[in-house]
Design a protein around this motif. Sequence first.
Motif, PDB file in Angstrom:
ATOM      1  N   VAL A 108       0.868  -1.178   0.000  1.00 39.13           N
ATOM      2  CA  VAL A 108       0.000   0.000   0.000  1.00 39.13           C
ATOM      3  C   VAL A 108       0.904   1.227   0.000  1.00 39.13           C
ATOM      4  CG1 VAL A 108      -1.901  -1.162   1.170  1.00 39.13           C
ATOM      5  CG2 VAL A 108      -0.198   0.062   2.529  1.00 39.13           C
ATOM      6  N   LYS A 109       0.482   2.273  -0.667  1.00 41.78           N
ATOM      7  CA  LYS A 109       1.368   3.425  -0.878  1.00 41.78           C
ATOM      8  C   LYS A 109       0.929   4.688  -0.136  1.00 41.78           C
ATOM      9  CE  LYS A 109       3.945   1.034  -3.625  1.00 41.78           C
ATOM     10  NZ  LYS A 109       5.293   0.585  -3.150  1.00 41.78           N
ATOM     11  N   THR A 110      -0.176   4.612   0.571  1.00 43.13           N
ATOM     12  CA  THR A 110      -0.692   5.818   1.227  1.00 43.13           C
ATOM     13  C   THR A 110       0.302   6.371   2.235  1.00 43.13           C
ATOM     14  OG1 THR A 110      -2.891   4.861   1.006  1.00 43.13           O
ATOM     15  CG2 THR A 110      -2.689   6.804   2.399  1.00 43.13           C
ATOM     16  N   ASP A 111       1.006   5.492   2.942  1.00 47.44           N
ATOM     17  CA  ASP A 111       1.979   5.971   3.927  1.00 47.44           C
ATOM     18  C   ASP A 111       3.091   6.760   3.252  1.00 47.44           C
ATOM     19  OD1 ASP A 111       2.805   3.624   2.700  1.00 47.44           O
ATOM     20  OD2 ASP A 111       3.398   2.613   4.547  1.00 47.44           O
ATOM     21  N   ASN A 112       3.580   6.268   2.104  1.00 49.57           N
ATOM     22  CA  ASN A 112       4.627   6.984   1.384  1.00 49.57           C
ATOM     23  C   ASN A 112       4.120   8.317   0.833  1.00 49.57           C
ATOM     24  OD1 ASN A 112       4.999   3.806   0.778  1.00 49.57           O
ATOM     25  ND2 ASN A 112       6.976   4.777   1.103  1.00 49.57           N
ATOM     26  N   GLN A 113       2.887   8.314   0.340  1.00 52.09           N
ATOM     27  CA  GLN A 113       2.325   9.543  -0.220  1.00 52.09           C
ATOM     28  C   GLN A 113       2.063  10.580   0.860  1.00 52.09           C
ATOM     29  OE1 GLN A 113      -1.020   7.688  -2.041  1.00 52.09           O
ATOM     30  NE2 GLN A 113       0.062   7.189  -3.941  1.00 52.09           N
ATOM     31  N   ARG A 114       1.657  10.118   2.018  1.00 53.48           N
ATOM     32  CA  ARG A 114       1.280  11.054   3.087  1.00 53.48           C
ATOM     33  C   ARG A 114       2.474  11.509   3.909  1.00 53.48           C
ATOM     34  NH1 ARG A 114      -4.045  10.452   6.905  1.00 53.48           N
ATOM     35  NH2 ARG A 114      -3.634  12.183   8.299  1.00 53.48           N
ATOM     36  N   PHE A 115       3.400  10.587   4.180  1.00 52.71           N
ATOM     37  CA  PHE A 115       4.504  10.899   5.079  1.00 52.71           C
ATOM     38  C   PHE A 115       5.875  10.838   4.416  1.00 52.71           C
ATOM     39  CE2 PHE A 115       1.078   9.244   7.800  1.00 52.71           C
ATOM     40  CZ  PHE A 115       0.961  10.283   8.710  1.00 52.71           C
ATOM     41  N   GLY A 116       5.928  10.345   3.169  1.00 48.80           N
ATOM     42  CA  GLY A 116       7.201  10.217   2.483  1.00 48.80           C
ATOM     43  C   GLY A 116       8.043   9.064   2.982  1.00 48.80           C
ATOM     44  N   LYS A 117       7.434   8.174   3.758  1.00 50.68           N
ATOM     45  CA  LYS A 117       8.161   7.043   4.329  1.00 50.68           C
ATOM     46  C   LYS A 117       7.239   5.840   4.436  1.00 50.68           C
ATOM     47  CE  LYS A 117      10.878  10.179   7.291  1.00 50.68           C
ATOM     48  NZ  LYS A 117      12.196   9.976   6.696  1.00 50.68           N
ATOM     49  N   ASP A 118       7.811   4.655   4.437  1.00 51.48           N
ATOM     50  CA  ASP A 118       7.022   3.455   4.666  1.00 51.48           C
ATOM     51  C   ASP A 118       6.751   3.296   6.161  1.00 51.48           C
ATOM     52  OD1 ASP A 118       6.340   0.664   3.109  1.00 51.48           O
ATOM     53  OD2 ASP A 118       6.813   0.350   5.228  1.00 51.48           O
ATOM     54  N   ALA A 119       5.521   2.939   6.494  1.00 51.98           N
ATOM     55  CA  ALA A 119       5.128   2.861   7.904  1.00 51.98           C
ATOM     56  C   ALA A 119       5.996   1.896   8.695  1.00 51.98           C
ATOM     57  CB  ALA A 119       3.656   2.465   8.014  1.00 51.98           C
ATOM     58  N   ASN A 120       6.335   0.767   8.111  1.00 54.54           N
ATOM     59  CA  ASN A 120       7.128  -0.219   8.843  1.00 54.54           C
ATOM     60  C   ASN A 120       8.544   0.273   9.129  1.00 54.54           C
ATOM     61  OD1 ASN A 120       5.009  -2.062   8.903  1.00 54.54           O
ATOM     62  ND2 ASN A 120       5.585  -2.937   6.934  1.00 54.54           N
ATOM     63  N   HIS A 121       8.986   1.276   8.399  1.00 56.60           N
ATOM     64  CA  HIS A 121      10.338   1.796   8.580  1.00 56.60           C
ATOM     65  C   HIS A 121      10.382   3.053   9.435  1.00 56.60           C
ATOM     66  CE1 HIS A 121      11.718  -0.256   4.561  1.00 56.60           C
ATOM     67  NE2 HIS A 121      11.285  -1.106   5.478  1.00 56.60           N
ATOM     68  N   ALA A 122       9.223   3.681   9.667  1.00 58.18           N
ATOM     69  CA  ALA A 122       9.267   5.004  10.303  1.00 58.18           C
ATOM     70  C   ALA A 122       8.144   5.261  11.295  1.00 58.18           C
ATOM     71  CB  ALA A 122       9.237   6.086   9.214  1.00 58.18           C
ATOM     72  N   ALA A 123       7.290   4.267  11.561  1.00 60.19           N
ATOM     73  CA  ALA A 123       6.133   4.514  12.422  1.00 60.19           C
ATOM     74  C   ALA A 123       6.050   3.500  13.555  1.00 60.19           C
ATOM     75  CB  ALA A 123       4.840   4.474  11.605  1.00 60.19           C
ATOM     76  N   ILE A 124       5.512   3.956  14.679  1.00 58.80           N
ATOM     77  CA  ILE A 124       5.196   3.083  15.802  1.00 58.80           C
ATOM     78  C   ILE A 124       3.777   2.552  15.601  1.00 58.80           C
ATOM     79  CG2 ILE A 124       4.943   2.910  18.307  1.00 58.80           C
ATOM     80  CD1 ILE A 124       7.789   3.530  17.382  1.00 58.80           C
ATOM     81  N   GLY A 125       3.586   1.251  15.742  1.00 60.91           N
ATOM     82  CA  GLY A 125       2.270   0.639  15.644  1.00 60.91           C
ATOM     83  C   GLY A 125       1.711   0.341  17.026  1.00 60.91           C
ATOM     84  N   VAL A 126       0.510   0.868  17.303  1.00 61.42           N
ATOM     85  CA  VAL A 126      -0.100   0.732  18.636  1.00 61.42           C
ATOM     86  C   VAL A 126      -1.467   0.073  18.495  1.00 61.42           C
ATOM     87  CG1 VAL A 126      -0.819   1.937  20.731  1.00 61.42           C
ATOM     88  CG2 VAL A 126       1.073   2.847  19.354  1.00 61.42           C
ATOM     89  N   GLU A 127      -1.670  -1.030  19.203  1.00 59.03           N
ATOM     90  CA  GLU A 127      -2.890  -1.828  19.109  1.00 59.03           C
ATOM     91  C   GLU A 127      -3.765  -1.660  20.353  1.00 59.03           C
ATOM     92  OE1 GLU A 127      -3.902  -3.935  16.685  1.00 59.03           O
ATOM     93  OE2 GLU A 127      -2.117  -4.324  15.464  1.00 59.03           O
ATOM     94  N   LEU A 128      -5.045  -1.415  20.130  1.00 60.24           N
ATOM     95  CA  LEU A 128      -6.031  -1.317  21.213  1.00 60.24           C
ATOM     96  C   LEU A 128      -6.725  -2.656  21.392  1.00 60.24           C
ATOM     97  CD1 LEU A 128      -7.797   0.305  23.224  1.00 60.24           C
ATOM     98  CD2 LEU A 128      -9.282   0.870  21.282  1.00 60.24           C
ATOM     99  N   CYS A 129      -6.674  -3.193  22.602  1.00 58.58           N
ATOM    100  CA  CYS A 129      -7.419  -4.403  22.955  1.00 58.58           C
ATOM    101  C   CYS A 129      -8.796  -3.979  23.481  1.00 58.58           C
ATOM    102  CB  CYS A 129      -6.671  -5.193  24.025  1.00 58.58           C
ATOM    103  SG  CYS A 129      -4.989  -5.698  23.560  1.00 58.58           S
TER     104      CYS A 129
END
Length: 270
Positions: free
Chosen positions: A86-107
């Motif tokens: 998916v390319k939305t992360d690159n288009q929006r932030f200029g970076k791939d989410a897995n390389h530049a973002a923290i993933g937070v999960e709500l239980c």
Amino acid sequence: MSFDRKKFSITKNYIQKGPARSGQAIQTVAFIVAHDTGNPGSTASGNRDYFNYTQPSASAHTFIDDGTIMEMIPLREKAWHVRYNVKTDNQRFGKDANHAAIGVELCYGGNIDFKEAYKRYVWYHAYLCKKFGLNPQTDIVAHATLDPSRRTDPHNALNQYGIAFDDFIRDVTRELKEIPAKNKENNSVQEVPTDVKQIRIKDVKEIRIEGLHTYGSPNWEDKTGPIVEENYIFTVKRKLIVDDYPMYQLISGWYITAAEKYVEIYKKGK
């Protein structure tokens, strides 16, 4: 008032290295992806154990339930929480989410007290914004926004309890600044010098799809102004710092973000 770093405790119990945890470093944390587990009743510790022993080729940094904020992958390491194709992360932030973002999960769901889980989920996003110098208004994105054809989180969980994603972002902003929910006049506004006369709204995919909010007052929660489109040009009256983030007041009386991600200085003929 300053952000309360000690409001909740964070449990750091990292999973073993394998397909779910490569150990590869994140060079710069640029944004946060908000998720929910999609598995009602599963707990933070239960998810941690699943990823530790099962080692799927997917993961997230942190799982949060009504009693635990569980960091299972160090925040300076990559986690596999958004599809690569998916390319939305690159288009929006200029970076791939897995390389530049923290993933937070709500239980959520099952025997989990959602109110308590949500408090921790909001606080932890504010904690990350404080830690990495991020703006919750622009630097927290829903998983559903990045992968809309496959994912509905965290809207899936939040909406079940009457919370919209915009409500969540406002709650994170309040938590970060400790602004009482019923006292919107209590924000910090400072005028700063600027030579900018006109600005143009950038032509980026996010704005083409959703438009860009303007504000009725120098308050990030006051989204009462019109939504504007890419390439619009506005005349600037003054520049402000509102709760530590830049904002322009326009000659029209509306206010708009001064973030370079969304607006640029406009000069005729250029």
